[in-house]
Design a protein around this motif. Structure first.
Motif, mmCIF file in Angstrom:
data_model
loop_
_atom_site.group_PDB
_atom_site.id
_atom_site.type_symbol
_atom_site.label_atom_id
_atom_site.label_comp_id
_atom_site.label_asym_id
_atom_site.label_seq_id
_atom_site.Cartn_x
_atom_site.Cartn_y
_atom_site.Cartn_z
ATOM 1 N N LEU A 55 -16.909 -35.812 24.602
ATOM 2 C CA LEU A 55 -16.115 -37.196 24.738
ATOM 3 C C LEU A 55 -14.707 -37.096 24.177
ATOM 4 C CD1 LEU A 55 -16.351 -40.350 25.832
ATOM 5 C CD2 LEU A 55 -16.988 -41.061 22.896
ATOM 6 N N ASP A 56 -14.029 -37.262 24.442
ATOM 7 C CA ASP A 56 -12.416 -37.409 24.414
ATOM 8 C C ASP A 56 -12.218 -38.429 23.125
ATOM 9 O OD1 ASP A 56 -9.898 -38.808 25.938
ATOM 10 O OD2 ASP A 56 -11.757 -39.747 26.466
ATOM 11 N N PRO A 57 -11.238 -38.221 22.679
ATOM 12 C CA PRO A 57 -11.067 -39.316 21.242
ATOM 13 C C PRO A 57 -10.600 -40.853 21.724
ATOM 14 C CG PRO A 57 -9.518 -36.825 21.024
ATOM 15 C CD PRO A 57 -10.402 -36.746 22.557
ATOM 16 N N SER A 58 -9.609 -40.744 22.928
ATOM 17 C CA SER A 58 -10.112 -41.833 22.943
ATOM 18 C C SER A 58 -11.029 -42.902 23.400
ATOM 19 C CB SER A 58 -8.682 -42.366 24.039
ATOM 20 O OG SER A 58 -8.880 -41.369 25.362
ATOM 21 N N GLU A 59 -12.700 -42.041 24.206
ATOM 22 C CA GLU A 59 -13.842 -42.079 24.887
ATOM 23 C C GLU A 59 -12.722 -42.969 26.270
ATOM 24 O OE1 GLU A 59 -15.254 -45.294 22.057
ATOM 25 O OE2 GLU A 59 -15.913 -43.696 20.663
ATOM 26 N N SER A 60 -12.001 -42.229 26.597
ATOM 27 C CA SER A 60 -11.291 -42.511 28.372
ATOM 28 C C SER A 60 -12.462 -41.214 28.619
ATOM 29 C CB SER A 60 -10.093 -42.328 28.489
ATOM 30 O OG SER A 60 -9.399 -43.113 27.280
ATOM 31 N N LEU A 61 -12.985 -39.975 27.979
ATOM 32 C CA LEU A 61 -13.454 -39.723 29.400
ATOM 33 C C LEU A 61 -14.652 -38.351 28.662
ATOM 34 C CD1 LEU A 61 -9.711 -37.492 30.001
ATOM 35 C CD2 LEU A 61 -11.456 -39.231 31.993
ATOM 36 N N GLN A 62 -15.094 -38.077 29.368
ATOM 37 C CA GLN A 62 -16.499 -37.431 29.361
ATOM 38 C C GLN A 62 -16.669 -36.034 30.142
ATOM 39 O OE1 GLN A 62 -20.107 -39.923 28.595
ATOM 40 N NE2 GLN A 62 -21.135 -38.779 29.675
ATOM 41 N N ILE A 63 -16.925 -35.460 29.725
ATOM 42 C CA ILE A 63 -17.006 -33.860 30.135
ATOM 43 C C ILE A 63 -17.987 -33.388 29.886
ATOM 44 C CG2 ILE A 63 -16.400 -31.396 30.355
ATOM 45 C CD1 ILE A 63 -13.508 -31.929 29.876
ATOM 46 N N SER A 64 -19.088 -33.012 30.907
ATOM 47 C CA SER A 64 -20.482 -32.429 30.501
ATOM 48 C C SER A 64 -20.317 -30.826 31.205
ATOM 49 C CB SER A 64 -21.300 -33.066 31.063
ATOM 50 O OG SER A 64 -21.594 -34.802 31.009
ATOM 51 N N LEU A 65 -20.999 -30.148 31.206
ATOM 52 C CA LEU A 65 -21.215 -28.653 31.443
ATOM 53 C C LEU A 65 -22.517 -28.314 31.437
ATOM 54 C CD1 LEU A 65 -19.943 -25.385 32.394
ATOM 55 C CD2 LEU A 65 -19.872 -25.672 30.149
ATOM 56 N N GLN A 66 -22.815 -27.318 32.815
ATOM 57 C CA GLN A 66 -23.990 -26.964 32.679
ATOM 58 C C GLN A 66 -24.425 -26.035 33.531
ATOM 59 O OE1 GLN A 66 -25.881 -29.680 35.338
ATOM 60 N NE2 GLN A 66 -26.175 -31.213 34.864
ATOM 61 N N ILE A 67 -25.278 -25.169 32.432
ATOM 62 C CA ILE A 67 -25.125 -23.829 32.382
ATOM 63 C C ILE A 67 -25.845 -23.052 33.047
ATOM 64 C CG2 ILE A 67 -24.618 -21.549 31.591
ATOM 65 C CD1 ILE A 67 -21.883 -22.110 30.032
ATOM 66 N N PRO A 68 -26.390 -22.578 33.806
ATOM 67 C CA PRO A 68 -27.640 -21.560 34.356
ATOM 68 C C PRO A 68 -27.884 -20.762 33.250
ATOM 69 C CG PRO A 68 -26.498 -20.874 35.705
ATOM 70 C CD PRO A 68 -25.466 -21.926 34.715
ATOM 71 N N LEU A 69 -29.646 -20.978 33.327
ATOM 72 C CA LEU A 69 -30.094 -19.746 32.480
ATOM 73 C C LEU A 69 -30.743 -19.200 33.516
ATOM 74 C CD1 LEU A 69 -31.683 -21.226 29.414
ATOM 75 C CD2 LEU A 69 -30.173 -20.235 29.616
ATOM 76 N N THR A 70 -31.289 -19.155 35.388
ATOM 77 C CA THR A 70 -31.727 -17.930 34.999
ATOM 78 C C THR A 70 -30.703 -17.134 36.201
ATOM 79 O OG1 THR A 70 -32.220 -19.947 37.200
ATOM 80 C CG2 THR A 70 -33.464 -19.649 35.560
ATOM 81 N N ASP A 71 -31.054 -16.109 37.047
ATOM 82 C CA ASP A 71 -30.529 -15.375 37.808
ATOM 83 C C ASP A 71 -29.577 -15.594 38.863
ATOM 84 O OD1 ASP A 71 -29.476 -13.383 35.240
ATOM 85 O OD2 ASP A 71 -30.983 -12.607 35.971
ATOM 86 N N ASP A 72 -31.037 -16.867 39.583
ATOM 87 C CA ASP A 72 -30.962 -17.067 40.884
ATOM 88 C C ASP A 72 -29.930 -18.443 41.096
ATOM 89 O OD1 ASP A 72 -32.708 -19.145 39.290
ATOM 90 O OD2 ASP A 72 -34.183 -18.987 41.320
ATOM 91 N N VAL A 73 -29.591 -18.730 40.244
ATOM 92 C CA VAL A 73 -28.451 -19.918 40.323
ATOM 93 C C VAL A 73 -27.015 -19.604 39.599
ATOM 94 C CG1 VAL A 73 -27.958 -22.325 40.073
ATOM 95 C CG2 VAL A 73 -30.503 -21.496 39.867
#
Length: 160
Positions: A55-73
């Motif tokens: 969450l950014d310091p002003s609580e205006s934006l949220q970033i989510s990152l998802q990294i796959p653990l398998t090689d097929d994705v």
């Protein structure tokens, strides 16, 4: 900070080392955001992916990152979501430097007539440009791991 994981998940030996590599990548990919005051909301680990939300310091934006653990994705998912109608001060200043009109900024930030214009997808494209440095870093890490980043934008407007 909340950490989520699947309790019954016991990965095979090679998947365990792959998971550790991906967890390290998750930390490396979000380091510049955390160094600039973004707050860690939660991390997660499932049999399929490692994720993090900031969450950014002003609580205006949220970033989510998802990294796959398998090689097929091969896709890393990066979500940028508006979570407040107010613009953060650094984003507002950056938009001013880009030549966005004061009347537009006033509507977007709620400083005119006390009502804020929702951060629609068109606004979120500006946000993505503002975050180009951290996004470039994430994309570079993904490419080094033979993956690509899929960028998702979510504003606050009715069509976002």
């Amino acid at each position: 900070m909340v950490t989520l994981s699947t309790p019954a998940f016991a990965p095979p030996e090679n998947l365990a080392s792959r998971s550790m590599e991906r967890l390290a990548l998750r930390e490396q990919a979000t380091e510049s955001l955390r160094n600039n005051g973004w707050r860690l909301l939660y991390t997660g680990l499932t049999p399929l992916r490692a994720s993090v939300t900031l969450l950014d310091p002003s609580e205006s934006l949220q970033i989510s990152l998802q990294i796959p653990l398998t090689d097929d994705v091969e896709d890393w998912d990066l979500w940028i979501e508006a979570c407040n109608r107010q613009l953060s001060v650094p984003l507002r200043q950056w938009l001013e430097e880009q030549g966005v009109e004061q009347s537009t900024l006033s509507r977007m930030s709620g400083s005119s007539n006390g009502t804020a214009e929702p951060l629609r997808l068109s606004n979120m494209l500006q946000v993505a440009r503002w975050l180009q440095g951290p996004i470039d870093q994430i994309e570079q890490l993904a490419e080094q791991n033979q993956c690509q980043v899929v960028l998702h934008l979510a504003g606050l407007g009715p069509n976002s």
